[in-house]
Design a protein around this motif. Structure first.
Motif, PDB file in Angstrom:
ATOM      1  N   GLY A 194      46.137  61.279  35.727  1.00 47.37           N
ATOM      2  CA  GLY A 194      47.300  61.513  35.806  1.00 47.37           C
ATOM      3  C   GLY A 194      47.867  60.279  36.622  1.00 47.37           C
ATOM      4  O   GLY A 194      48.923  59.352  36.770  1.00 47.37           O
ATOM      5  N   ARG A 197      48.356  57.026  35.064  1.00 48.12           N
ATOM      6  CA  ARG A 197      49.755  57.242  35.305  1.00 48.12           C
ATOM      7  C   ARG A 197      51.220  56.660  35.745  1.00 48.12           C
ATOM      8  O   ARG A 197      52.124  56.325  34.758  1.00 48.12           O
ATOM      9  CB  ARG A 197      49.723  57.986  34.335  1.00 48.12           C
ATOM     10  N   LYS A 199      51.855  58.724  38.371  1.00 44.47           N
ATOM     11  CA  LYS A 199      52.403  60.069  38.279  1.00 44.47           C
ATOM     12  C   LYS A 199      52.545  59.981  40.227  1.00 44.47           C
ATOM     13  O   LYS A 199      51.232  59.485  40.765  1.00 44.47           O
ATOM     14  CB  LYS A 199      51.076  61.249  37.813  1.00 44.47           C
ATOM     15  N   HIS A 203      47.265  67.838  39.562  1.00 43.32           N
ATOM     16  CA  HIS A 203      47.053  69.188  40.292  1.00 43.32           C
ATOM     17  C   HIS A 203      45.682  68.893  40.807  1.00 43.32           C
ATOM     18  O   HIS A 203      44.607  70.116  40.898  1.00 43.32           O
ATOM     19  CB  HIS A 203      47.258  69.852  38.846  1.00 43.32           C
ATOM     20  N   ASP A 204      44.829  67.840  40.426  1.00 46.46           N
ATOM     21  CA  ASP A 204      44.018  66.855  40.827  1.00 46.46           C
ATOM     22  C   ASP A 204      43.414  65.233  40.743  1.00 46.46           C
ATOM     23  O   ASP A 204      44.209  65.071  40.810  1.00 46.46           O
ATOM     24  CB  ASP A 204      42.601  68.403  39.835  1.00 46.46           C
ATOM     25  N   ASP A 206      41.581  62.654  39.577  1.00 45.01           N
ATOM     26  CA  ASP A 206      40.154  62.294  38.929  1.00 45.01           C
ATOM     27  C   ASP A 206      39.315  60.793  38.896  1.00 45.01           C
ATOM     28  O   ASP A 206      40.740  60.383  39.308  1.00 45.01           O
ATOM     29  CB  ASP A 206      40.636  62.215  37.133  1.00 45.01           C
ATOM     30  N   TRP A 317      39.816  59.498  29.717  1.00 39.82           N
ATOM     31  CA  TRP A 317      39.877  59.893  30.815  1.00 39.82           C
ATOM     32  C   TRP A 317      41.146  60.158  31.171  1.00 39.82           C
ATOM     33  O   TRP A 317      41.664  60.299  32.843  1.00 39.82           O
ATOM     34  CB  TRP A 317      38.789  60.272  31.830  1.00 39.82           C
ATOM     35  N   GLY A 319      44.507  59.915  29.533  1.00 41.70           N
ATOM     36  CA  GLY A 319      45.380  61.328  29.389  1.00 41.70           C
ATOM     37  C   GLY A 319      46.458  60.028  28.806  1.00 41.70           C
ATOM     38  O   GLY A 319      46.784  58.813  28.694  1.00 41.70           O
ATOM     39  N   LYS A 321      47.195  64.810  27.754  1.00 42.30           N
ATOM     40  CA  LYS A 321      46.122  65.683  27.120  1.00 42.30           C
ATOM     41  C   LYS A 321      46.704  65.088  25.060  1.00 42.30           C
ATOM     42  O   LYS A 321      45.991  65.061  24.425  1.00 42.30           O
ATOM     43  CB  LYS A 321      46.257  66.947  27.116  1.00 42.30           C
TER      44      LYS A 321
HETATM   45  N1  CTP Z   1      39.971  65.860  30.562  1.00 47.19           N
HETATM   46  C1  CTP Z   1      38.618  65.683  29.336  1.00 47.19           C
HETATM   47  N2  CTP Z   1      37.703  66.206  29.376  1.00 47.19           N
HETATM   48  C2  CTP Z   1      38.095  67.956  30.035  1.00 47.19           C
HETATM   49  C3  CTP Z   1      39.297  67.776  30.638  1.00 47.19           C
HETATM   50  C4  CTP Z   1      40.161  66.275  31.212  1.00 47.19           C
HETATM   51  O1  CTP Z   1      38.448  64.305  28.266  1.00 47.19           O
HETATM   52  N3  CTP Z   1      37.600  68.943  30.196  1.00 47.19           N
HETATM   53  C5  CTP Z   1      40.192  64.496  30.105  1.00 47.19           C
HETATM   54  C6  CTP Z   1      42.296  64.791  29.628  1.00 47.19           C
HETATM   55  O2  CTP Z   1      41.982  64.492  28.600  1.00 47.19           O
HETATM   56  C7  CTP Z   1      42.810  63.721  30.231  1.00 47.19           C
HETATM   57  C8  CTP Z   1      42.003  63.505  31.588  1.00 47.19           C
HETATM   58  O3  CTP Z   1      40.938  64.441  31.499  1.00 47.19           O
HETATM   59  O4  CTP Z   1      43.175  63.014  29.303  1.00 47.19           O
HETATM   60  C9  CTP Z   1      42.491  64.346  32.324  1.00 47.19           C
HETATM   61  O5  CTP Z   1      42.750  65.745  33.022  1.00 47.19           O
HETATM   62  P1  CTP Z   1      43.765  66.583  34.010  1.00 47.19           P
HETATM   63  O6  CTP Z   1      43.344  66.256  35.208  1.00 47.19           O
HETATM   64  O7  CTP Z   1      44.004  67.535  33.472  1.00 47.19           O
HETATM   65  O8  CTP Z   1      44.982  66.039  33.385  1.00 47.19           O
HETATM   66  P2  CTP Z   1      46.265  64.829  34.370  1.00 47.19           P
HETATM   67  O9  CTP Z   1      46.147  64.392  33.353  1.00 47.19           O
HETATM   68  O10 CTP Z   1      45.096  64.187  35.116  1.00 47.19           O
HETATM   69  O11 CTP Z   1      47.141  65.580  35.171  1.00 47.19           O
HETATM   70  P3  CTP Z   1      47.174  66.405  36.395  1.00 47.19           P
HETATM   71  O12 CTP Z   1      48.409  65.483  37.107  1.00 47.19           O
HETATM   72  O13 CTP Z   1      47.602  67.439  35.768  1.00 47.19           O
HETATM   73  O14 CTP Z   1      45.491  66.576  36.350  1.00 47.19           O
END
Ligand code: CTP
Ligand code: MN
Ligand code: MN
Ligand code: MN
Length: 377
Positions: A194, A197, A199, A203-204, A206, A317, A319, A321
């Motif tokens: 996120g 993108r 944001k 929530h985490d 990455d 990765w 997103g 999703k």
């Molecule tokens: N993803 C993945 N496999 C996983 C978990 C996540 O390929 N086991 C990918 C998701 O498809 C997404 C990206 O990793 O494209 C980030 O996922 P996530 O952290 O869950 O969501 P965010 O879009 O980063 O939103 P948030 O701010 O809630 O973290």
């Protein structure tokens, strides 16, 4: 004149990966409602219904104006009968009775609270709900058997449900960057998910890690994790080895949408400036140390990719999703190709298509390039 008379007709493409979806859009009052119904469908493991609501919401996110009347929707794709009924009710009454009763329901609230625990999926949450459990506290009081992830999830529940700020993400990026480069000089670390993108909160945090020298990244994760642990930065971690390397079956398409990179789902212990951190914080994990500094728990995902797969991993990765899901659906249904976070396979040519950048992948797929900030589908 009605507002819609001023609005030029929007020719909306039907796959989310064909559209630009900004982070901030004009129809939150509708998309929030539809996404509540999507989430409720996920809680009952009705994936088809959930995706239908998410696609409807996503179409409204891509609109350049506020929806005020039903006739503005007549040429839009993906809006099913059920979504239209919900939208109509909100436009007429201000709220949807179905959405409101869903939000009020004990089951929805309990499932939200229970799946909000790190390490708890819909299946487990549903079983606990049927056993009469409603919240993390109920788990503690009834002495539920929890795995390691769930124990950490309950222990740091409050922190992990406090949004991670961009500022915190930057601090963690610095830590990860320094640590990874100390372990493997020349490594490349990219902030994905996120925050890539645009944001403001997540929530985490990455990260995707690679190295220009193919193979240099093999079995890197345990070294990174050791180095983080030595610095006292990890409250929890679960490392999964690269199943490509283990199975030696080459760059075959993964059986599921789950990729097979070396990865680490972790919880960082992040030092928080004691001045900016409220005194007497209610956070269950915040403790005051000798120096008066405090800390909080933050979820961090680390993924290691070989250089040759880095473009696919970055795309996969970043997103959102739904955007990822739509990319794979487009590839399969429109191009007879199979896209994963590792590779792109062309079924007609019976070969893998190489790419060194996200732009090249969009080109292979016959799609206009969509930058990360417009992938908020
Ligand atoms: N993803 C993945 N496999 C996983 C978990 C996540 O390929 N086991 C990918 C998701 O498809 C997404 C990206 O990793 O494209 C980030 O996922 P996530 O952290 O869950 O969501 P965010 O879009 O980063 O939103 P948030 O701010 O809630 O973290
Ligand atoms: Mn229906
Ligand atoms: Mn994320
Ligand atoms: Mn993540």
């Amino acid at each position: 004149m009605k507002p819609s008379d001023f609005t030029p007709a929007v020719k909306m493409k039907s796959y989310a990966c064909q559209r630009r979806t900004p982070l901030k859009h004009h129809n939150l009052f509708l998309t929030d409602a539809l996404e509540t119904l999507a989430q409720n469908a996920e809680f009952s493991e009705n994936e088809g219904r959930s995706v239908a609501f998410r696609r409807s919401a996503s179409v409204l996110k891509a609109l350049p104006h506020v929806v005020r009347a039903m006739d503005e929707l007549k040429d839009l794709p993906c809006l099913g009968e059920h979504s239209l009924r919900v939208i109509k009710e909100i436009l007429e009454d201000g709220t949807s009775s179905e959405v409101e009763s869903t939000r009020q329901s004990e089951q929805f609230q309990a499932m939200k609270a229970l799946t909000g625990i790190f390490g708890v999926g819909v299946r487990t949450a549903d079983r606990w709900f049927r056993e009469g459990l409603r919240s993390p506290l109920d788990l503690i009081h009834t002495g539920q058997k929890l795995n390691h992830a769930q124990q950490a999830g309950v222990q740091y529940y409050k922190d992990l449900n406090t949004p991670v700020t961009k500022k915190e993400a930057v601090v963690i990026s610095d830590i990860v960057e320094k640590t990874v480069k100390a372990v493997l000089p020349g490594a490349i670390i990219t902030l994905t998910g996120g925050f890539r993108r645009g944001k403001e909160v997540g929530h985490d945090v990455d990260f995707l890690i690679t190295h220009p020298e193919e193979g240099a990244e093999e079995r890197l994760m345990p070294k990174i994790v050791n180095c983080l642990e030595d610095q006292g930065l990890l409250l929890y971690q679960k490392t999964t080895v690269n199943s490509y390397l283990e199975s030696k079956d080459g760059p075959a398409r993964p059986a599921s949408n789950m990729d097979r990179f070396e990865r680490c789902f972790s919880i960082f212990k992040l030092e928080v400036d004691s001045e900016t951190h409220a005194e007497g914080s209610l956070s269950n994990s915040c403790s005051t140390h000798h120096s008066g500094s405090t800390w909080r728990a933050v979820r961090v995902d680390l993924v290691v990719s070989p250089y040759s797969q880095f473009a696919f991993a970055t795309l996969g990765w970043t997103g959102s999703k739904l955007f990822e899901r739509e990319l794979r659906r487009w590839a399969g249904q429109e191009k007879a190709m199979s896209l994963s976070s590792h590779a792109l396979y062309d079924s007609k040519q019976q070969r893998y298509l190489r790419a060194n950048s996200e732009e090249e992948i969009f080109t292979h797929l016959g799609l206009e390039y969509i930058p990360p900030s417009e992938r908020n589908a």
